[in-house]
Design an enzyme around this catalytic site. Structure first.
Site, PDB file in Angstrom:
ATOM      1  CB  CYS A   1      -8.550  -2.605   4.888  1.00 47.74           C
ATOM      2  SG  CYS A   1      -8.997  -4.209   4.331  1.00 47.74           S
TER       3      CYS A   1
ATOM      4  NE  ARG B   1      -2.482  -1.911  -0.805  1.00 48.44           N
ATOM      5  CZ  ARG B   1      -2.654  -3.314  -0.728  1.00 48.44           C
ATOM      6  NH1 ARG B   1      -3.159  -4.017   0.038  1.00 48.44           N
ATOM      7  NH2 ARG B   1      -2.091  -3.858  -1.923  1.00 48.44           N
TER       8      ARG B   1
ATOM      9  CD  GLU C   1      -4.959   0.076   3.296  1.00 53.06           C
ATOM     10  OE1 GLU C   1      -4.452  -1.006   3.960  1.00 53.06           O
ATOM     11  OE2 GLU C   1      -5.700  -0.336   2.227  1.00 53.06           O
TER      12      GLU C   1
HETATM   13  C1  LIG Z   1     -15.598  -0.983  -0.780  1.00 51.97           C
HETATM   14  C2  LIG Z   1     -14.331  -0.748  -0.807  1.00 51.97           C
HETATM   15  C3  LIG Z   1     -13.456  -1.798  -1.013  1.00 51.97           C
HETATM   16  C4  LIG Z   1     -11.838  -1.545  -1.157  1.00 51.97           C
HETATM   17  N1  LIG Z   1     -11.020  -2.628  -1.220  1.00 51.97           N
HETATM   18  C5  LIG Z   1      -9.666  -2.462  -1.232  1.00 51.97           C
HETATM   19  C6  LIG Z   1      -8.679  -3.305  -1.679  1.00 51.97           C
HETATM   20  O1  LIG Z   1      -9.132  -4.602  -1.611  1.00 51.97           O
HETATM   21  N2  LIG Z   1      -7.290  -3.181  -1.774  1.00 51.97           N
HETATM   22  C7  LIG Z   1      -7.024  -1.708  -1.718  1.00 51.97           C
HETATM   23  O2  LIG Z   1      -5.848  -1.631  -1.712  1.00 51.97           O
HETATM   24  N3  LIG Z   1      -7.934  -0.810  -1.457  1.00 51.97           N
HETATM   25  C8  LIG Z   1      -9.009  -1.242  -1.217  1.00 51.97           C
HETATM   26  N4  LIG Z   1     -10.245   0.106  -1.065  1.00 51.97           N
HETATM   27  C9  LIG Z   1      -9.587   1.296  -0.883  1.00 51.97           C
HETATM   28  C10 LIG Z   1      -9.498   2.194  -2.179  1.00 51.97           C
HETATM   29  O3  LIG Z   1     -10.030   1.403  -3.089  1.00 51.97           O
HETATM   30  C11 LIG Z   1      -8.080   2.322  -2.650  1.00 51.97           C
HETATM   31  O4  LIG Z   1      -7.246   2.693  -1.643  1.00 51.97           O
HETATM   32  C12 LIG Z   1      -7.824   3.091  -3.868  1.00 51.97           C
HETATM   33  O5  LIG Z   1      -6.560   3.137  -4.343  1.00 51.97           O
HETATM   34  C13 LIG Z   1      -8.325   4.591  -3.659  1.00 51.97           C
HETATM   35  O6  LIG Z   1      -8.364   5.301  -4.826  1.00 51.97           O
HETATM   36  P1  LIG Z   1      -9.346   6.600  -5.044  1.00 51.97           P
HETATM   37  O7  LIG Z   1      -9.115   6.966  -6.424  1.00 51.97           O
HETATM   38  O8  LIG Z   1     -10.554   6.319  -4.526  1.00 51.97           O
HETATM   39  O9  LIG Z   1      -8.461   7.516  -3.930  1.00 51.97           O
HETATM   40  P2  LIG Z   1      -9.007   8.798  -3.139  1.00 51.97           P
HETATM   41  O10 LIG Z   1      -9.590   8.037  -2.093  1.00 51.97           O
HETATM   42  O11 LIG Z   1      -9.885   9.621  -3.837  1.00 51.97           O
HETATM   43  O12 LIG Z   1      -7.625   9.261  -2.277  1.00 51.97           O
HETATM   44  C14 LIG Z   1      -6.842   8.435  -1.698  1.00 51.97           C
HETATM   45  C15 LIG Z   1      -5.407   9.108  -1.794  1.00 51.97           C
HETATM   46  O13 LIG Z   1      -5.009   9.136  -2.994  1.00 51.97           O
HETATM   47  C16 LIG Z   1      -4.430  10.821  -3.475  1.00 51.97           C
HETATM   48  N5  LIG Z   1      -5.024  10.577  -4.846  1.00 51.97           N
HETATM   49  C17 LIG Z   1      -5.925  10.471  -5.601  1.00 51.97           C
HETATM   50  N6  LIG Z   1      -6.041  10.680  -6.896  1.00 51.97           N
HETATM   51  C18 LIG Z   1      -4.623  11.106  -6.960  1.00 51.97           C
HETATM   52  C19 LIG Z   1      -3.716  11.539  -8.155  1.00 51.97           C
HETATM   53  N7  LIG Z   1      -4.366  11.481  -9.361  1.00 51.97           N
HETATM   54  N8  LIG Z   1      -2.589  11.602  -8.084  1.00 51.97           N
HETATM   55  C20 LIG Z   1      -1.979  11.696  -6.831  1.00 51.97           C
HETATM   56  N9  LIG Z   1      -2.630  11.249  -5.610  1.00 51.97           N
HETATM   57  C21 LIG Z   1      -3.778  11.076  -5.769  1.00 51.97           C
HETATM   58  C22 LIG Z   1      -5.348  11.476  -2.723  1.00 51.97           C
HETATM   59  O14 LIG Z   1      -4.846  12.706  -2.553  1.00 51.97           O
HETATM   60  C23 LIG Z   1      -5.488  10.673  -1.421  1.00 51.97           C
HETATM   61  O15 LIG Z   1      -4.147  10.957  -0.501  1.00 51.97           O
HETATM   62  C24 LIG Z   1     -11.433  -0.201  -0.981  1.00 51.97           C
HETATM   63  C25 LIG Z   1     -12.509   0.681  -0.587  1.00 51.97           C
HETATM   64  C26 LIG Z   1     -13.628   0.459  -0.475  1.00 51.97           C
HETATM   65  C27 LIG Z   1     -14.758   1.446  -0.511  1.00 51.97           C
END
Ligand SMILES: Cc1cc2nc3c(=O)[nH]c(=O)nc-3n(C[C@H](O)[C@H](O)[C@H](O)COP(=O)(O)OP(=O)(O)OC[C@H]3O[C@@H](n4cnc5c(N)ncnc54)[C@H](O)[C@@H]3O)c2cc1C
Length: 325
Positions: A228, A180, A315
């Site tokens: 998580c 992560r 996380e």
């Molecule tokens: C139901 C559910 C299940 C999930 N299962 C998993 C799993 O199995 N494995 C896992 O790893 N995660 C899981 N997650 C967490 C999530 O899916 C991941 O962390 C994912 O990578 C978040 O991406 P996001 O675009 O939504 O980022 P956001 O939540 O919008 O942002 C997260 C971070 O990334 C940064 N960010 C976003 N976009 C950019 C960009 N373009 N450049 C630089 N930084 C950026 C943000 O500033 C922030 O710091 C789950 C979440 C949910 C709701």
């Protein structure tokens, strides 16, 4: 100290902007306050100029992906929040450099759509991301993944827009992808390219579905959560332990603060359940508040520390007004 965001930062650029923008609807948790200004650049030039100006004027700048790993404070955030959901930043290019085995996706592209699209075209390499809600930029930043691998496994190169407004391209070999985490510097993921291979579309679809079903059977995906809450910690003997298992053994599954609840099904899922039945059998309705979730996080950390002497690290990313991103 909170910082204002003057219109001179963005009003002459090719961007959409919303003042005092509610952020709750942009996150999977569905809670949190407002951004002083939410800006959606339509071009790379607009994005780089905006980033340079924020850097010059020391304005806090945050990037919102699909909000699947984010908890925004009830008071919202100051400075500028950028969302890369205009068409330019959602683009996916196939056969980059004429090579079938390389595709490039911009930071705002939907990971779920990309996985589906790959499966339909018979392209293998990103199926480990099945069922993980994310934008490409958010997935790269978090090195999102799970039992079947992480996004970093497929990366060919990543373009990062630094806070100085310069774009730097990092080839796979120059990036360490950890659990992560990545070694990429601070900045905005503008695009990532991936190494993929052609395969039978039916086999690709089946694999994506198989991984999705596994995820659905092991995690409460429908709840208002961010997946998580905690990273799996390293124990004093050097082994990595499941945070969910430690939470379960610490006896805090089902613990609640207001609407914030430690999932009785999966200890590492901390979700909101605003309507519930209390011990006396009464139906209770409680507002979903980030502050309650913060308190619940601390209660879980305290319980695990007391029982195992281990610090659980979140996380999920927390955004708070006055705090430097
Ligand atoms: C139901 C559910 C299940 C999930 N299962 C998993 C799993 O199995 N494995 C896992 O790893 N995660 C899981 N997650 C967490 C999530 O899916 C991941 O962390 C994912 O990578 C978040 O991406 P996001 O675009 O939504 O980022 P956001 O939540 O919008 O942002 C997260 C971070 O990334 C940064 N960010 C976003 N976009 C950019 C960009 N373009 N450049 C630089 N930084 C950026 C943000 O500033 C922030 O710091 C789950 C979440 C949910 C709701």
């Amino acid at each position: 100290m909170t910082v204002a965001s003057p219109a001179s930062l963005y009003s002459d650029l090719d961007v959409e902007w919303t003042l005092d923008a509610p952020l709750a609807s942009h996150t999977w948790y569905g809670v949190g306050g407002r951004a002083d200004v939410l800006i959606r650049p339509r071009s790379l030039e607009a994005l780089t100029t905006l980033v340079r100006r924020c850097h010059r004027d020391d304005i806090p700048l945050r990037v919102l992906g699909s909000g699947a790993n984010l908890l925004v404070d009830d008071d919202g955030v100051d400075g500028v929040v950028i969302k890369l959901d205009e068409p330019f930043f959602q683009a996916v290019e196939w056969n980059v450099d004429g090579r079938v085995e390389r595709l490039r996706a911009f930071g705002g592209a939907s990971m779920e759509k990309l996985v589906q699209h790959c499966a339909r075209r018979g392209v293998r390499g990103l199926e480990q991301m099945s069922g993980i809600p994310a934008s490409v930029g958010g997935a790269i930043r978090m090195n999102a993944g799970g039992k079947f691998g992480a996004i970093g496994d497929a990366v060919d190169a990543v373009a990062i827009l630094g806070m100085d407004g310069e774009i730097r391209i990092f080839p796979r070999e120059a990036i360490n992808f950890g659990y992560r985490t990545t070694s990429l510097p601070a900045g905005i993921v503008v695009w990532a390219s991936f190494r993929v291979t052609e395969d039978d579309p039916i086999a690709c679809r089946e694999r994506v579905l198989e991984i999705f079903k596994y995820k659905k059977s092991t995690q409460p995906m429908g709840a208002a959560s961010a997946g998580c809450m905690f990273r799996n910690p390293t124990m004093p003997d050097g082994t990595v332990e499941s945070a969910g298992r430690l939470i379960d053994l610490a006896g805090v599954k089902g613990t609640r603060v207001g609407a914030a609840l430690v999932s009785p099904r999966h200890g590492n899922f901390l979700a909101f359940e605003p309507v519930f039945t209390n011990e006396s059998g009464e139906t209770i309705t409680a507002p979903s508040r980030t502050d309650d979730m913060r308190q619940l996080v601390e209660m879980v950390q305290d319980a695990v520390r007391a029982k195992f002497g281990v610090e659980l690290e979140t996380e999920v990313v927390f955004w708070r007004r006055g705090e430097r991103p």
